[in-house]
Motif scaffolding. Structure first.
Motif: not given
Ligand code: GCB
Length: 620
Positions: A47, A214, A351-352, A380, A383
């Protein structure tokens, strides 16, 4: 040899129309030749690489009998070619699979929440989309799939590029020989049928969301490139960042460099003949990553023409007796369990924003820890956990009763574990690899999961191994003596006092006998409540009943001397087909502290108070 021949054939026929390619290929290539697609590989930090996104609308064809892949005598077609073609004038055979006429599905997303008719669907769906692309000389291109649940097959320009099993890990198919400059097309078959010999198997308590759930992208790398790397803080040598970088496709040793500019640290050397470069970097003034200060450093890796930059935090985690030490200091894991269910819209979270909402709620409740159940969550989420300072328990989908005596099932679980660790090993947030959830205490099970645990330790010796165990009871004594406890660094246990067993107040008289002198995490407890449904404390399904379960837990938990964390079940209501109670559940497991629409229930505030006041749990 075969691969080169295929490349040449492909180049020669690339000028022909897709239909002609299909026919020519059928005539020219032997069946085994066409079906031999290389196995997908794991790429760390995929990513973080520049990529061509293939997210968006894909044409889709629902194929419940899988006749796109299986012939009328149910033999696997060695090619899925005819599915790739567009109708051509004068076709000699019918073109029933015409993507140009097919409705679309959004990627990334599950199909269940996109189309009413697919809500309960379990079976194969075909996906197709066009893309333009410019491969550069001396590069390789990988099709990166964040996750496809559960089995998937991929073709690029009609050439089969890979097959994959496992619905919650990312994988990469080498499409170098299949892509060309200009217009290309990719076809995927994704099948979420549950199998007895699957990982997970037939029974789960979550929705079997199907599809390309994803992100999907194309990643272009140089011929020799960094496929995997591990950069972490040493537990044994002070102020030392150590690890390794692996260069794929390297010939005669590549020059590899690891640099952390902010720390003015750099190591350079040649990779060994296997492409590996092991490094130790002495650093000064390192700010350690922790939930209070989630510092991330820019880490630059280089190998020949290839370069990648990641954001990595540095911390240590270990056990000492019954303590868990983070950066050498005892820590209590104030947590909550979380499914990858999207807040507000339901469906698979990817999603973030989904990640930030879920972890934001957990933090607001006073958590420093989440148990990401019951499968690896996507990058995501990890992170976001790194950025937001939330410690993570990451779990592989060895859930309930797999076929533990089947070596093929072990191989599938191992593959998913390799992908999980290979993809996510550089997240400071992850401190625990969980091998399993609530598995039966049998010898084949213990052998199976012990094998997984030692594999996880070989792949990554810097983290702790855990699993959520079942507990047995004798009267009011809960006994933790599951044989699997031996293989773990930290013992997880699930209990449902007040919901599946007895009344909430039974917790007040419950004692615990734990046969392992190891840190213990109560990895689940809780009960269902429909947000907004009120009544007496004794009325099931009300917020008051759920709140009472939580209230009665804390006193009991505080009496367990080796309790080092908890992750009650569960942060948010999530979809499950096992939860049909009309008007209350409506296909949702309602044990959430927050509803799927973001309404906080009473129990949320009770847990928040206990976490904020630190009235539950202690680190030593
Ligand atoms: C469990 C499982 C979890 C379920 C939960 C429940 O023990 O580990 O996956 O969703 O109980 O709600 O019954």
């Amino acid at each position: 040899m075969k691969k080169h021949l295929l490349n040449r054939l492909y180049v020669r026929y690339a000028a022909l129309s897709h239909a002609k390619i299909a026919l020519a290929a059928l005539a020219l290539l032997s069946a085994s030749f066409v079906s031999a697609a290389p196995a997908p590989i794991v790429i760390t930090g995929a990513d973080m690489r520049p990529s061509t996104s293939l997210n968006g609308n894909w044409a889709s064809i629902v194929d419940p009998y899988f006749s796109g892949l299986f012939s009328f005598h149910h033999e696997e077609k060695k090619n899925g070619w005819f599915l790739n073609r567009k109708a051509q004038p004068g076709d000699a055979f019918p073109t029933e699979y015409d993507y140009a006429k097919a409705p679309t599905l959004k990627v990334p997303s599950d199909w269940n929440t996109q189309r009413d008719s697919l809500f309960f669907y379990e079976g194969p769906v075909w996906y197709e989309r066009y893309f333009t692309y410019q491969p550069k000389d001396h590069t390789r291109t990988y099709l990166h799939i964040g996750a496809a649940n559960y089995r998937s097959w991929f073709w690029v320009n009609g050439q089969k590029v890979c097959e994959h099993e496992g619905g919650y890990t990312s994988f990469n198919c080498d499409v170098t020989a299949a892509v060309h400059a200009g217009a290309n097309f990719v076809v995927a078959a994704v099948d979420n049928t549950r199998h007895e010999d699957g990982v997970p198997t037939l029974e789960t308590d979550w929705w079997n969301y199907g599809g390309l759930t994803r992100a999907v992208s194309l990643i272009q790398v140089s011929e020799a490139f960094i496929d995997q790397y591990d950069v972490h803080l040493s537990r044994t040598e002070s102020n030392t960042i150590e690890g390794w970088v692996h260069v794929e496709g390297v010939q005669n040793g590549a020059k590899v460099e690891v640099a952390i500019p902010e720390l003015k640290a750099k190591a350079t050397a040649e990779a060994d003949t296997t492409g590996r470069f092991v490094f130790h970097l002495k650093v000064e003034g390192l700010e350690r990553w922790s939930p209070d200060s989630p510092k991330l450093y820019k880490v630059q890796l280089r190998a020949g023409q290839d370069a990648i930059e990641d954001q990595i935090g540095f911390r240590t985690v270990e056990t000492r007796g019954t303590q868990i030490l983070l950066n050498g200091k005892p820590v209590f894991l104030r947590g909550v369990s979380v499914h990858a269910e999207a807040p507000y819209r339901t469906g698979r979270a990817n999603t973030d924003k989904d990640a930030e909402t879920l972890l934001g709620w957990a933090k607001e409740m006073g958590c420093n820890f989440v148990r990401l159940a019951h499968y690896p969550h996507d990058e995501t989420m990890l992170r976001a956990a790194d950025r937001m300072g939330v410690l993570v328990w990451s779990e592989n989908p060895v859930y309930w009763a797999l076929q533990f005596d089947n070596p093929k099932v072990l191989a599938k679980a191992e593959q998913q574990l390799d992908e999980e660790i290979g993809t996510s090993r550089n997240h400071a947030a992850i401190i625990l690899w969980s091998m399993a959830n609530e598995t039966p205490n049998t010898e084949p099970r213990t052998r199976f999961i012990t094998t997984l645990a030692s594999r996880a330790r070989t792949l990554d010796s810097t983290r702790l191994i855990t699993a959520a165990l079942l507990v047995r009871a004798e009267g009011h004594t809960k006994i933790v003596d599951d044989a699997l406890g031996k293989a773990l660094d930290v013992v997880g246990v699930n209990e449902y006092i007040g919901w599946y067993e007895q009344q909430p107040e039974t917790a007040d008289v419950t004692e615990w006998r734990i046969d392992y002198q190891k840190p213990l995490i109560v990895s689940e407890f809780g009960g269902d409540a429909k947000a907004g449904l009120h009544g007496k404390e004794s009325d099931r399904w009300t917020e008051e009943y759920q709140a009472s379960i939580y209230r009665h837990q804390f006193g009991m938990l505080n009496k367990i001397p080796q309790l080092r964390g908890m992750s009650p079940w569960v942060l948010m209501d999530f979809r499950s087909p096992n939860r049909p109670l009309a008007g209350i559940q409506d296909e949702f497991n309602r044990k959430g502290l927050i509803s799927d629409q973001g309404q906080k229930k009473q129990a949320y505030f009770i847990l928040q108070k206990a976490y904020q006041e630190k009235s539950v749990g202690r680190a030593e």
